[in-house]
Write a protein that holds these residues in place. Structure first.
Motif, PDB file in Angstrom:
ATOM      1  N   ALA A  51     -15.748  45.994  20.729  1.00  9.47           N
ATOM      2  CA  ALA A  51     -16.620  45.950  19.555  1.00  9.47           C
ATOM      3  C   ALA A  51     -17.965  45.309  19.887  1.00  9.47           C
ATOM      4  N   GLU A  52     -17.972  44.378  20.841  1.00  6.30           N
ATOM      5  CA  GLU A  52     -19.220  43.727  21.229  1.00  6.30           C
ATOM      6  C   GLU A  52     -20.206  44.740  21.822  1.00  6.30           C
ATOM      7  N   SER A  53     -19.738  45.604  22.708  1.00  9.55           N
ATOM      8  CA  SER A  53     -20.616  46.611  23.319  1.00  9.55           C
ATOM      9  C   SER A  53     -21.051  47.660  22.307  1.00  9.55           C
ATOM     10  N   VAL A  54     -20.135  48.045  21.448  1.00 14.19           N
ATOM     11  CA  VAL A  54     -20.478  49.040  20.426  1.00 14.19           C
ATOM     12  C   VAL A  54     -21.530  48.454  19.478  1.00 14.19           C
ATOM     13  N   ALA A  55     -21.404  47.179  19.148  1.00 17.22           N
ATOM     14  CA  ALA A  55     -22.398  46.528  18.280  1.00 17.22           C
ATOM     15  C   ALA A  55     -23.774  46.526  18.944  1.00 17.22           C
ATOM     16  N   ARG A  56     -23.834  46.190  20.232  1.00 23.42           N
ATOM     17  CA  ARG A  56     -25.125  46.210  20.939  1.00 23.42           C
ATOM     18  C   ARG A  56     -25.720  47.616  20.941  1.00 23.42           C
ATOM     19  N   ALA A  81      -4.011  41.360  27.392  1.00 20.92           N
ATOM     20  CA  ALA A  81      -4.186  40.937  28.789  1.00 20.92           C
ATOM     21  C   ALA A  81      -4.337  39.420  28.866  1.00 20.92           C
ATOM     22  N   TRP A  82      -5.055  38.850  27.898  1.00 22.86           N
ATOM     23  CA  TRP A  82      -5.228  37.386  27.844  1.00 22.86           C
ATOM     24  C   TRP A  82      -3.873  36.696  27.677  1.00 22.86           C
ATOM     25  N   ARG A  83      -3.080  37.197  26.748  1.00 25.58           N
ATOM     26  CA  ARG A  83      -1.758  36.600  26.495  1.00 25.58           C
ATOM     27  C   ARG A  83      -0.847  36.709  27.713  1.00 25.58           C
ATOM     28  N   ALA A  84      -0.979  37.794  28.478  1.00 23.21           N
ATOM     29  CA  ALA A  84      -0.144  38.006  29.673  1.00 23.21           C
ATOM     30  C   ALA A  84      -0.753  37.367  30.919  1.00 23.21           C
ATOM     31  N   SER A  91     -11.059  40.423  33.610  1.00 23.83           N
ATOM     32  CA  SER A  91     -12.305  40.488  34.377  1.00 23.83           C
ATOM     33  C   SER A  91     -12.937  41.870  34.290  1.00 23.83           C
ATOM     34  N   LEU A  92     -12.119  42.905  34.329  1.00 24.71           N
ATOM     35  CA  LEU A  92     -12.628  44.275  34.220  1.00 24.71           C
ATOM     36  C   LEU A  92     -13.296  44.502  32.865  1.00 24.71           C
ATOM     37  N   TYR A  93     -12.618  44.124  31.794  1.00 28.66           N
ATOM     38  CA  TYR A  93     -13.202  44.280  30.456  1.00 28.66           C
ATOM     39  C   TYR A  93     -14.485  43.468  30.307  1.00 28.66           C
ATOM     40  N   LYS A  94     -14.496  42.246  30.824  1.00 30.49           N
ATOM     41  CA  LYS A  94     -15.706  41.424  30.740  1.00 30.49           C
ATOM     42  C   LYS A  94     -16.857  42.077  31.490  1.00 30.49           C
ATOM     43  N   ALA A  95     -16.586  42.614  32.676  1.00 28.63           N
ATOM     44  CA  ALA A  95     -17.639  43.252  33.474  1.00 28.63           C
ATOM     45  C   ALA A  95     -18.168  44.508  32.787  1.00 28.63           C
ATOM     46  N   ILE A  96     -17.288  45.365  32.326  1.00 31.58           N
ATOM     47  CA  ILE A  96     -17.698  46.613  31.680  1.00 31.58           C
ATOM     48  C   ILE A  96     -18.523  46.335  30.428  1.00 31.58           C
ATOM     49  N   TYR A 103     -15.955  34.023  27.669  1.00 34.60           N
ATOM     50  CA  TYR A 103     -15.538  34.797  26.493  1.00 34.60           C
ATOM     51  C   TYR A 103     -14.015  34.730  26.343  1.00 34.60           C
ATOM     52  N   ARG A 104     -13.564  34.505  25.132  1.00 31.37           N
ATOM     53  CA  ARG A 104     -12.131  34.442  24.822  1.00 31.37           C
ATOM     54  C   ARG A 104     -11.835  35.463  23.734  1.00 31.37           C
ATOM     55  N   PRO A 105     -11.053  36.514  24.047  1.00 34.74           N
ATOM     56  CA  PRO A 105     -10.720  37.488  23.006  1.00 34.74           C
ATOM     57  C   PRO A 105      -9.904  36.831  21.892  1.00 34.74           C
ATOM     58  N   SER A 106     -10.277  37.133  20.661  1.00 37.20           N
ATOM     59  CA  SER A 106      -9.575  36.566  19.520  1.00 37.20           C
ATOM     60  C   SER A 106      -9.959  37.342  18.267  1.00 37.20           C
ATOM     61  N   VAL A 107      -9.255  37.069  17.194  1.00 39.86           N
ATOM     62  CA  VAL A 107      -9.609  37.676  15.915  1.00 39.86           C
ATOM     63  C   VAL A 107     -11.026  37.266  15.531  1.00 39.86           C
ATOM     64  N   ALA A 108     -11.381  36.030  15.796  1.00 39.64           N
ATOM     65  CA  ALA A 108     -12.708  35.530  15.424  1.00 39.64           C
ATOM     66  C   ALA A 108     -13.818  36.236  16.197  1.00 39.64           C
TER      67      ALA A 108
END
Length: 122
Positions: A51-56, A81-84, A91-96, A103-108
């Motif tokens: 959602a962050e990239s789509v927002a940008r 992935a964070w939970r596991a 790292s892949l998602y952060k780079a892409i 960055y910490r994925p969360s509902v917030a």
């Protein structure tokens, strides 16, 4: 009125999202939407976008009369992935997505990005 055809007069539709919008790994629905609406539909979907990239993308896109928004799948995948503790996937998602190292994925974080995205679309 100005010689525009009906499709141009009704305005463009911007389609924002991830691979579900891009149509690479699923049915390419944006061309079908364009055909059915008889309006120009611009595909702003990209594989693995959160959602962050789509927002940008939406914040920098040309204005349109209408928009579609499909986001959240990759945010959920990143959260799982964070939970596991799957650091390679995180790292892949952060780079892409150009996300900061802390960055910490969360509902917030998803909610904040979604609010930015919705503010940027018609």
């Amino acid at each position: 009125p100005d010689g525009d055809d009906g499709a141009a007069a009704r305005g463009r539709v911007s389609c924002f999202g991830d691979s579900h919008t891009e149509g690479v790994f699923g049915a390419p629905w944006v061309p079908e939407l364009e055909r059915r609406l008889a309006r120009e539909c611009r595909n702003h979907g990209r594989n693995a976008w959160t959602a962050e990239s789509v927002a940008r993308c939406a914040e920098g896109a040309e204005p349109s009369q209408d928009a579609t928004v499909l986001v959240g799948t990759n945010n959920v995948m990143m959260e799982l992935a964070w939970r596991a503790d799957n650091q390679a996937m995180i790292s892949l998602y952060k780079a892409i997505n150009g996300l900061p190292s802390d960055y910490r994925p969360s509902v917030a974080t998803f909610s904040g990005a979604l609010m930015r995205l919705l503010a940027a679309v018609p």
